[in-house]
Design a protein around this motif. Sequence first.
Motif, PDB file in Angstrom:
ATOM      1  N   SER A  69      -0.945  -1.000 -61.046  1.00 23.08           N
ATOM      2  CA  SER A  69      -0.197  -1.235 -62.015  1.00 23.08           C
ATOM      3  C   SER A  69       1.243  -1.400 -61.529  1.00 23.08           C
ATOM      4  O   SER A  69       1.561  -0.262 -60.800  1.00 23.08           O
ATOM      5  N   ALA A  70       2.076  -2.339 -61.695  1.00 26.55           N
ATOM      6  CA  ALA A  70       3.266  -2.482 -60.946  1.00 26.55           C
ATOM      7  C   ALA A  70       3.977  -3.721 -61.463  1.00 26.55           C
ATOM      8  O   ALA A  70       3.470  -4.530 -62.208  1.00 26.55           O
ATOM      9  N   LEU A  71       5.249  -4.084 -61.135  1.00 26.33           N
ATOM     10  CA  LEU A  71       5.755  -5.275 -61.240  1.00 26.33           C
ATOM     11  C   LEU A  71       5.817  -5.970 -60.001  1.00 26.33           C
ATOM     12  O   LEU A  71       6.219  -5.430 -58.981  1.00 26.33           O
ATOM     13  N   TYR A  72       5.189  -7.219 -60.017  1.00 26.09           N
ATOM     14  CA  TYR A  72       5.128  -8.090 -58.894  1.00 26.09           C
ATOM     15  C   TYR A  72       6.114  -9.149 -58.691  1.00 26.09           C
ATOM     16  O   TYR A  72       6.232 -10.098 -59.821  1.00 26.09           O
ATOM     17  N   PHE A  73       6.775  -9.053 -57.937  1.00 25.95           N
ATOM     18  CA  PHE A  73       7.895 -10.094 -57.655  1.00 25.95           C
ATOM     19  C   PHE A  73       7.562 -11.284 -56.761  1.00 25.95           C
ATOM     20  O   PHE A  73       7.003 -10.991 -55.716  1.00 25.95           O
ATOM     21  N   CYS A  74       7.955 -12.562 -57.015  1.00 30.61           N
ATOM     22  CA  CYS A  74       8.185 -13.554 -56.121  1.00 30.61           C
ATOM     23  C   CYS A  74       9.435 -13.877 -55.711  1.00 30.61           C
ATOM     24  O   CYS A  74      10.308 -13.944 -56.582  1.00 30.61           O
ATOM     25  N   ALA A  75       9.719 -14.259 -54.506  1.00 32.79           N
ATOM     26  CA  ALA A  75      11.058 -14.807 -54.325  1.00 32.79           C
ATOM     27  C   ALA A  75      10.793 -16.130 -53.343  1.00 32.79           C
ATOM     28  O   ALA A  75       9.780 -16.121 -52.869  1.00 32.79           O
ATOM     29  N   SER A  76      11.768 -16.874 -53.325  1.00 39.23           N
ATOM     30  CA  SER A  76      11.726 -18.143 -52.431  1.00 39.23           C
ATOM     31  C   SER A  76      13.014 -18.255 -51.623  1.00 39.23           C
ATOM     32  O   SER A  76      14.244 -17.781 -51.981  1.00 39.23           O
ATOM     33  N   SER A  77      13.019 -18.914 -50.661  1.00 35.87           N
ATOM     34  CA  SER A  77      14.052 -19.171 -49.709  1.00 35.87           C
ATOM     35  C   SER A  77      13.884 -20.611 -48.998  1.00 35.87           C
ATOM     36  O   SER A  77      12.883 -20.900 -48.921  1.00 35.87           O
TER      37      SER A  77
END
Lengths: 118, 113
Positions: free
Chosen positions: B86-94
């Motif tokens: 259980s968590a917050l899952y982030f995606c980032a792009s660059s």
Amino acid sequence: AQKITQTQPGMFVQEKEAVTLDCTYDTSDPSYGLFWYKQPSSGEMIFLIYQGSYDQQNATEGRYSLNFQKARKSANLVISASQLGDSAMYFCAMRVNLGGSTLGRLYFGRGTQLTVWP
Amino acid sequence: DSGVTQTPKHLITATGQRVTLRCSPRSGDLSVYWYQQSLDQGLQFLIQYYNGEERAKGNILERFSAQQFPDLHSELNLSSLELGDSALYFCASSSRDSNYGYTFGSGTRLTVV
């Protein structure tokens, strides 16, 4: 190994006052970038400011400035004229530019919860 | 809108189940990063893809896997879920063109019950 340390779990500041959030970093690579992000209670990560390791001047973005002391390996965030909307979690992060690439992953500190009171 | 789209925003599932988190990067960005944020672990880097290829791997469990498709969207698959996932899952792009161009999505909040 790369490491970011934020020693202040929580900070309190009165509205309109300035506040400094501490960040120290550790890396043996000469080329790196330092970032600050704001995470309000809604959860999104908001980019605030960036400082490159070779930048001669401290970065500024509006009310945000980064106090970069390379010899001390510190990159403190200064928020001037605090506003109630500044209440949030603040993360310091570092990217190492291996081989000159700016696509490296970010290393994050544990964050500082800032509370601005009226 | 940051330009990075993550779906779903919220996900509640039972232990032992499998879920897929989706990320569409900002237009033009070839690199995608996945991070997990939990109270006890903080922000942990999971994995990075660049133009369809795995570029870097962090603290990603064997139960987790990811891929980036030809259209550059990415999926993070989490299987045999445990309460601790259980968590917050982030995606980032660059992209290479931007010195500080990490754009984060709004995250997927996963709750395992």
